[in-house]
Design a protein around this motif. Structure first.
Motif, PDB file in Angstrom:
ATOM      1  N   SER A 154       0.755  -1.159  -0.012  1.00  0.00           N
ATOM      2  CA  SER A 154       0.184   0.179  -0.165  1.00  0.00           C
ATOM      3  C   SER A 154       0.908   1.250  -0.099  1.00  0.00           C
ATOM      4  CB  SER A 154      -1.051   0.114   1.209  1.00  0.00           C
ATOM      5  OG  SER A 154      -1.494   1.245   1.272  1.00  0.00           O
ATOM      6  N   PRO A 155       1.114   1.824  -1.246  1.00  0.00           N
ATOM      7  CA  PRO A 155       2.048   2.951  -1.182  1.00  0.00           C
ATOM      8  C   PRO A 155       1.546   4.107  -0.444  1.00  0.00           C
ATOM      9  CG  PRO A 155       0.974   2.706  -3.380  1.00  0.00           C
ATOM     10  CD  PRO A 155       0.554   1.623  -2.492  1.00  0.00           C
ATOM     11  N   ASN A 156       0.170   4.467  -0.187  1.00  0.00           N
ATOM     12  CA  ASN A 156      -0.111   5.399   0.549  1.00  0.00           C
ATOM     13  C   ASN A 156      -0.562   5.616   1.873  1.00  0.00           C
ATOM     14  OD1 ASN A 156      -0.754   6.958  -2.086  1.00  0.00           O
ATOM     15  ND2 ASN A 156      -2.132   5.442  -2.264  1.00  0.00           N
ATOM     16  N   THR A 157      -0.481   4.441   2.542  1.00  0.00           N
ATOM     17  CA  THR A 157      -0.951   4.289   3.963  1.00  0.00           C
ATOM     18  C   THR A 157       0.225   4.957   4.942  1.00  0.00           C
ATOM     19  OG1 THR A 157      -2.238   2.321   3.940  1.00  0.00           O
ATOM     20  CG2 THR A 157      -1.277   2.732   6.033  1.00  0.00           C
ATOM     21  N   HIS A 158       1.239   4.890   4.508  1.00  0.00           N
ATOM     22  CA  HIS A 158       2.330   5.466   5.573  1.00  0.00           C
ATOM     23  C   HIS A 158       2.113   6.939   5.768  1.00  0.00           C
ATOM     24  CE1 HIS A 158       5.763   5.835   8.158  1.00  0.00           C
ATOM     25  NE2 HIS A 158       6.460   6.653   7.288  1.00  0.00           N
ATOM     26  N   ARG A 159       1.921   7.431   4.582  1.00  0.00           N
ATOM     27  CA  ARG A 159       1.916   8.898   4.518  1.00  0.00           C
ATOM     28  C   ARG A 159       0.594   9.713   5.205  1.00  0.00           C
ATOM     29  NH1 ARG A 159       5.645  12.917   4.844  1.00  0.00           N
ATOM     30  NH2 ARG A 159       3.941  13.424   6.121  1.00  0.00           N
ATOM     31  N   SER A 160      -0.297   8.878   4.588  1.00  0.00           N
ATOM     32  CA  SER A 160      -1.747   9.182   4.986  1.00  0.00           C
ATOM     33  C   SER A 160      -1.931   9.043   6.678  1.00  0.00           C
ATOM     34  CB  SER A 160      -3.035   8.341   4.173  1.00  0.00           C
ATOM     35  OG  SER A 160      -2.847   8.730   3.176  1.00  0.00           O
ATOM     36  N   MET A 161      -1.150   7.912   7.347  1.00  0.00           N
ATOM     37  CA  MET A 161      -1.586   7.863   8.753  1.00  0.00           C
ATOM     38  C   MET A 161      -0.677   9.013   9.390  1.00  0.00           C
ATOM     39  SD  MET A 161      -1.681   3.924   9.330  1.00  0.00           S
ATOM     40  CE  MET A 161      -1.537   3.821  11.055  1.00  0.00           C
ATOM     41  N   ALA A 162       0.787   9.338   8.747  1.00  0.00           N
ATOM     42  CA  ALA A 162       1.338  10.447   9.324  1.00  0.00           C
ATOM     43  C   ALA A 162       0.593  11.640   9.354  1.00  0.00           C
ATOM     44  CB  ALA A 162       2.697  10.479   8.761  1.00  0.00           C
ATOM     45  N   TRP A 163      -0.178  11.960   8.439  1.00  0.00           N
ATOM     46  CA  TRP A 163      -1.116  13.117   8.167  1.00  0.00           C
ATOM     47  C   TRP A 163      -2.447  13.027   9.021  1.00  0.00           C
ATOM     48  CZ3 TRP A 163       0.105  13.495   2.503  1.00  0.00           C
ATOM     49  CH2 TRP A 163       1.018  14.291   2.197  1.00  0.00           C
ATOM     50  N   GLY A 164      -2.605  11.916   9.733  1.00  0.00           N
ATOM     51  CA  GLY A 164      -3.798  11.767  10.415  1.00  0.00           C
ATOM     52  C   GLY A 164      -5.081  11.576   9.471  1.00  0.00           C
ATOM     53  N   ILE A 165      -4.811  11.318   8.133  1.00  0.00           N
ATOM     54  CA  ILE A 165      -6.029  11.049   7.191  1.00  0.00           C
ATOM     55  C   ILE A 165      -6.695   9.588   7.487  1.00  0.00           C
ATOM     56  CG2 ILE A 165      -6.929  10.917   4.932  1.00  0.00           C
ATOM     57  CD1 ILE A 165      -4.599  13.011   4.254  1.00  0.00           C
ATOM     58  N   LYS A 166      -5.573   8.635   7.433  1.00  0.00           N
ATOM     59  CA  LYS A 166      -6.067   7.268   7.778  1.00  0.00           C
ATOM     60  C   LYS A 166      -5.513   7.005   9.066  1.00  0.00           C
ATOM     61  CE  LYS A 166      -5.243   3.949   4.491  1.00  0.00           C
ATOM     62  NZ  LYS A 166      -4.788   3.273   3.408  1.00  0.00           N
ATOM     63  N   ARG A 167      -6.354   6.363  10.065  1.00  0.00           N
ATOM     64  CA  ARG A 167      -6.105   6.086  11.603  1.00  0.00           C
ATOM     65  C   ARG A 167      -5.453   4.778  11.715  1.00  0.00           C
ATOM     66  NH1 ARG A 167      -5.397  10.877  14.413  1.00  0.00           N
ATOM     67  NH2 ARG A 167      -6.848  12.394  13.370  1.00  0.00           N
ATOM     68  N   HIS A 168      -5.710   3.727  10.589  1.00  0.00           N
ATOM     69  CA  HIS A 168      -5.266   2.449  10.695  1.00  0.00           C
ATOM     70  C   HIS A 168      -4.731   2.087   9.552  1.00  0.00           C
ATOM     71  CE1 HIS A 168      -7.277   2.228  15.026  1.00  0.00           C
ATOM     72  NE2 HIS A 168      -8.203   2.874  14.085  1.00  0.00           N
ATOM     73  N   THR A 169      -4.083   0.986   9.496  1.00  0.00           N
ATOM     74  CA  THR A 169      -3.616   0.468   8.069  1.00  0.00           C
ATOM     75  C   THR A 169      -4.845  -0.412   7.559  1.00  0.00           C
ATOM     76  OG1 THR A 169      -2.821  -1.649   8.929  1.00  0.00           O
ATOM     77  CG2 THR A 169      -1.323   0.186   9.160  1.00  0.00           C
ATOM     78  N   ASN A 170      -4.637  -0.931   6.161  1.00  0.00           N
ATOM     79  CA  ASN A 170      -5.404  -1.824   5.492  1.00  0.00           C
ATOM     80  C   ASN A 170      -5.536  -2.862   6.268  1.00  0.00           C
ATOM     81  OD1 ASN A 170      -5.452   0.699   3.774  1.00  0.00           O
ATOM     82  ND2 ASN A 170      -4.603  -0.717   2.143  1.00  0.00           N
ATOM     83  N   ASP A 171      -4.627  -3.642   6.559  1.00  0.00           N
ATOM     84  CA  ASP A 171      -4.478  -4.844   7.128  1.00  0.00           C
ATOM     85  C   ASP A 171      -5.326  -4.878   8.701  1.00  0.00           C
ATOM     86  OD1 ASP A 171      -3.743  -6.141   5.217  1.00  0.00           O
ATOM     87  OD2 ASP A 171      -1.428  -6.071   5.604  1.00  0.00           O
ATOM     88  N   GLU A 172      -4.994  -3.825   9.268  1.00  0.00           N
ATOM     89  CA  GLU A 172      -5.457  -3.742  10.603  1.00  0.00           C
ATOM     90  C   GLU A 172      -7.067  -3.653  10.506  1.00  0.00           C
ATOM     91  OE1 GLU A 172      -2.083  -1.109  12.760  1.00  0.00           O
ATOM     92  OE2 GLU A 172      -3.795  -0.223  12.434  1.00  0.00           O
TER      93      GLU A 172
END
Ligand code: BYC
Length: 319
Positions: free
Chosen positions: A210-228
């Motif tokens: 998932s190329p976007n998860t790391h960045r999106s979590m650092a910005w508080g857009i996503k709060r959990h990863t796809n697998d979680e």
């Protein structure tokens, strides 16, 4: 004393401080261009999913088995149109135009959820969509109510309340079917067999891909990863399947007491890639239908525009 405009470094510092304090970024605030682009991508994809998501269920509106079921389904499909509208409005606060986003959807330049590229073949599919697809949507979307971007987070609060109703109506419809005849029970199982894996794919690729998860979590857009979130959905759904008396089609699915969670098999990621890149069973049909609906609605948009201009003219004359 003269006040000087903040420097780019100060603006970035303020943005970082807002994110670090878990506060909301609002449309008037400065934000990094990549943050804005990520939000537009995700919110537009989400809005398109709601709009395209009306089609598989809309297909059963005239074939619902009773007036009550039809009224419920109609209300659900209308809710989805409403979700699309809230989300396009949230995207517009980032400086894009809804018309432009619709063009991008129709030209396949923006995505929508893979799940809506599968056909609805039986009445049980309507219940299973409510149970599994809306259930997955809830697992994915409740954390988005805490997204760092204010307009998206606020839109999600209302959407999640409605999704919760959608999930329950699907489950209630399946409870009725599984308490019915052997043929009705078989129809539900056959539907679950088709929708289970695509529902797991709704959460997106595995974390490592998932190329976007790391960045999106650092910005508080996503709060959990796809697998979680996928794990959370599986854990939530297994007991519900037991109550319905249906089997989830995964031979590797079992409770793992050490992890206090279910182990489960790997979705077929080559199918996911094919569906996301346009080769799913109903991609063509979904986009053709959306394109036709957009063309057929041109006169409404033109009339609304002409009316708005006339009203503005009247107000101008009064001023
Ligand atoms: N389908 O780096 P990743 C609903 C794309 S509406 C298609 O993990 P991200 C409902 C992803 O866009 C359901 N594409 O991305 C409506 C990215 O592509 P690009 C919609 C997918 O954004 C009516 C690439 O794969 N829900 O529930 O960090 C009736 C790499 O992925 C999918 C939302 O939109 C997919 N399943 O995470 C009933 C929720 N998964 O753009 C129900 C909001 C991934 O880089 N969105 N891709 O080319 C999200 O939470 C996140 O965007 C996702 C993906 C978890 C979906």
């Amino acid at each position: 004393m003269t006040s000087t405009a903040p420097s780019p470094a100060e603006l970035e510092e303020r943005f970082d401080a807002t994110i670090a304090a878990d506060q909301r970024v609002e449309p008037r605030d400065w934000m990094p261009e990549a943050y804005r682009r990520t939000l537009i991508r995700q919110i537009a994809q989400h809005a398109h999913s709601e709009i395209i998501g009306m089609q598989p269920e809309g297909n059963w509106l005239l074939r619902a088995p009773s007036l009550r079921r039809r009224a419920i389904l109609l209300a659900k499909v209308q809710d989805e149109a409403g979700h699309g509208m809230y989300l396009y409005a949230a995207a517009e606060t980032l400086g894009v135009d809804r018309e432009e986003l619709t063009e991008k959807l129709i030209d396949s330049k923006q995505k929508y959820s893979s799940i809506f590229n599968y056909p609805t073949l039986s009445w049980a599919d309507i219940g299973v969509i409510g149970w599994l697809v809306d259930g997955a949507a809830i697992a994915n979307q409740v954390p988005l109510c805490r997204c760092s971007y204010g307009p998206y987070a606020r839109a999600m609060i209302r959407i999640c309340k409605e999704e919760s109703f959608h999930q329950r109506q699907g489950y209630e419809s399946l409870l009725a079917l599984t308490a019915g005849t052997e043929a009705q029970k078989r129809m539900v199982q056959e539907s679950v067999d088709r929708w289970w894996w695509p529902s797991l794919m709704m959460f997106g690729p595995a974390d490592g891909d998932s190329p976007n998860t790391h960045r999106s979590m650092a910005w508080g857009i996503k709060r959990h990863t796809n697998d979680e979130l996928r794990q959370r959905f599986v854990d939530m759904t297994v007991p519900q399947a037991a109550v319905l008396g249906v089997t989830l089609p995964d031979p590797d699915l079992r409770w793992n007491p050490e992890r206090q969670a279910h182990d489960f098999g790997e979705p077929d990621w080559s199918e996911f890639t094919a569906v996301v890149s346009g080769a799913g069973p109903a991609n063509r049909q979904r986009l053709d239908h959306r394109r036709r609906a957009h063309e057929n609605g041109a006169w409404v948009r033109e009339a609304a525009q002409a009316y708005a201009e006339k009203q503005a003219g009247k107000q101008g004359a009064r001023a």
